[in-house]
Design an enzyme around this catalytic site. Structure first.
Site, short mmCIF file in Angstrom:
data_model
loop_
_atom_site.label_atom_id
_atom_site.label_comp_id
_atom_site.label_asym_id
_atom_site.label_seq_id
_atom_site.Cartn_x
_atom_site.Cartn_y
_atom_site.Cartn_z
N MET A 17 -3.71 -3.49 3.24
CA MET A 17 -4.44 -4.75 3.14
C MET A 17 -5.41 -4.91 4.32
SD MET A 17 -1.90 -7.42 1.35
CE MET A 17 -0.92 -7.85 2.78
N GLY A 18 -5.72 -3.80 5.01
CA GLY A 18 -6.65 -3.87 6.14
C GLY A 18 -5.96 -4.42 7.39
N ALA A 19 -6.81 -4.89 8.35
CA ALA A 19 -6.30 -5.28 9.68
C ALA A 19 -5.44 -4.14 10.22
CB ALA A 19 -5.54 -6.60 9.63
N HIS A 24 -0.70 2.03 10.50
CA HIS A 24 -1.52 2.51 9.37
C HIS A 24 -2.15 3.86 9.71
CE1 HIS A 24 -1.81 -2.05 8.98
NE2 HIS A 24 -1.18 -1.69 7.88
N GLU A 143 7.94 2.79 6.02
CA GLU A 143 9.33 2.32 6.00
C GLU A 143 9.45 0.92 6.60
OE1 GLU A 143 11.49 6.71 6.39
OE2 GLU A 143 11.64 5.29 8.03
N ASP A 145 8.21 -1.71 5.56
CA ASP A 145 8.48 -2.60 4.43
C ASP A 145 9.50 -1.88 3.55
OD1 ASP A 145 6.23 -4.76 4.76
OD2 ASP A 145 5.32 -2.82 5.17
N GLN A 148 10.05 -2.89 -0.11
CA GLN A 148 8.84 -2.54 -0.86
C GLN A 148 8.81 -1.05 -1.17
OE1 GLN A 148 4.66 -3.98 0.00
NE2 GLN A 148 4.53 -2.00 1.01
N SER A 181 0.18 -6.39 11.08
CA SER A 181 -1.12 -7.07 11.14
C SER A 181 -0.94 -8.53 11.53
CB SER A 181 -1.81 -6.99 9.79
OG SER A 181 -1.93 -5.64 9.39
N ARG A 182 0.25 -9.09 11.27
CA ARG A 182 0.46 -10.51 11.55
C ARG A 182 0.91 -10.77 12.99
NH1 ARG A 182 2.47 -9.82 6.20
NH2 ARG A 182 1.52 -11.20 4.64
P1 AMP Z 1 0.07 -3.63 5.12
O1 AMP Z 1 0.32 -3.85 6.59
O2 AMP Z 1 0.82 -4.57 4.25
O3 AMP Z 1 -1.37 -3.50 4.81
O4 AMP Z 1 0.76 -2.24 4.81
C1 AMP Z 1 0.11 -1.09 4.37
C2 AMP Z 1 1.05 0.07 4.55
O5 AMP Z 1 1.27 0.30 5.94
C3 AMP Z 1 2.44 -0.20 3.94
O6 AMP Z 1 2.92 1.00 3.32
C4 AMP Z 1 3.27 -0.56 5.15
O7 AMP Z 1 4.65 -0.29 5.00
C5 AMP Z 1 2.65 0.34 6.21
N1 AMP Z 1 2.91 -0.19 7.57
C6 AMP Z 1 2.70 -1.44 8.02
N2 AMP Z 1 3.10 -1.56 9.30
C7 AMP Z 1 3.59 -0.34 9.66
C8 AMP Z 1 4.18 0.19 10.85
N3 AMP Z 1 4.35 -0.55 11.94
N4 AMP Z 1 4.57 1.48 10.84
C9 AMP Z 1 4.42 2.26 9.73
N5 AMP Z 1 3.87 1.82 8.58
C10 AMP Z 1 3.47 0.54 8.55
#
Ligand code: AMP
Length: 268
Positions: A17-19, A24, A143, A145, A148, A181-182
């Site tokens: 979702m970016g950020a 990532h 992992e 999430d 998910q 991201s949050r």
């Molecule tokens: P999102 O942050 O929701 O955009 O997540 C996109 C992908 O990045 C998802 O598969 C998340 O599980 C993964 N992700 C988010 N934060 C981390 C992190 N700290 N370490 C590894 N993968 C992450």
């Protein structure tokens, strides 16, 4: 770009979702390495803040957008392409984009499914849509999430068994906070309190029964004045009550205005 790659390309997809942050970037680097083993392989990063997976409109409205920095992170990590679709491309007006039948792990365990109603329906809907558009050979998920990851695995196995789901470990800040991201919305004080979550997960690994592990996690969170939505040990795959198989400790908690989730393998 996807047209240019053609249907023969071996695409490794990184849905985000970016950020973007270092977590990532590790997924992208892994995707690039996996693509290197495929015929005409390339790693494509997908950036799309999916409205249908937000159960809280305020969370959607304030979700950070940092596209210029994201594109630099993608380039530095070696991505072959970045796809940033408009909402109408994913959800064309008047078209009913299918929500696949949800696997049991999305609706039963009483974790994210209970706390964020509709969330996994939106996740499954958009992931399946991505897969239908991109036709990846492999998709990489974090992992971080954990539920998910299990939901996407189960949904993909049923709907698109040709797509391999590759998991990647959680990337953390030096002090243990799982990158998210949050996190940027945490006040300095809440950021320190939030460290109790990774501390609790680490302490849980020292307990040899699941009940004791859950009590230890709750005690550490309580010291930091955190009242978790859940702090549990579950079967790692089904997320139901732990049995003989691999287990996972999982925590979700609101810290100030930010909802944090984290998890770790639980060896007990
Ligand atoms: P999102 O942050 O929701 O955009 O997540 C996109 C992908 O990045 C998802 O598969 C998340 O599980 C993964 N992700 C988010 N934060 C981390 C992190 N700290 N370490 C590894 N993968 C992450």
């Amino acid at each position: 770009m996807l047209e240019r790659l053609g249907s023969e390309a071996g695409i490794v997809l990184i849905p985000t979702m970016g950020a973007l942050h270092a977590g990532h970037a590790s997924l992208i680097r892994r995707g690039v390495a996996l693509a290197g083993r495929l015929d005409r392989g390339t790693c494509v990063v997908w950036i799309f803040v999916n409205p249908t997976q937000f159960n809280d409109p305020a969370d959607y409205a304030r979700y950070p957008k940092t596209l210029d920095a994201d594109l630099r992170i993608c380039a530095d990590a070696g991505a072959g392409g970045v796809y940033v679709p408009a909402t109408e491309e994913i959800y064309p007006p008047g078209v009913n984009v299918r929500v696949p039948e949800l696997p049991r792990v999305a609706i039963h365990p009483g974790l994210e499914d209970a706390k964020r109603p509709g969330h996994f329906a939106g996740v499954c809907q958009v992931v399946l849509r991505f897969f239908e558009i991109v036709k990846p050979k492999i998709a990489v998920f974090g992992e971080k999430d954990w539920q998910q990851l299990q939901v996407v695995r189960a949904m993909t196995k049923r709907e698109m068994p040709g797509v391999e789901i590759a998991p990647m470990p959680t990337v953390r800040e030096a002090d243990g906070l799982a990158m998210s991201s949050r996190n940027r919305f945490l006040s300095a004080e809440d950021r320190v309190r939030g460290l109790a979550i990774s501390r609790a997960l680490r302490a849980a690994t020292g307990e040899s029964d699941a009940g004791a592990a859950e009590r230890t996690m709750r005690a550490i969170l309580a010291e930091a004045q955190i009242d978790p939505e859940y702090a549990v040990v579950r079967d790692a795959e089904t997320l139901e009550k732990p049995g003989a198989g691999a287990k996972r400790a999982l925590i979700a908690a609101r810290v100030g205005s930010v909802r944090l989730i984290d998890n770790a393998a639980w060896p007990g």
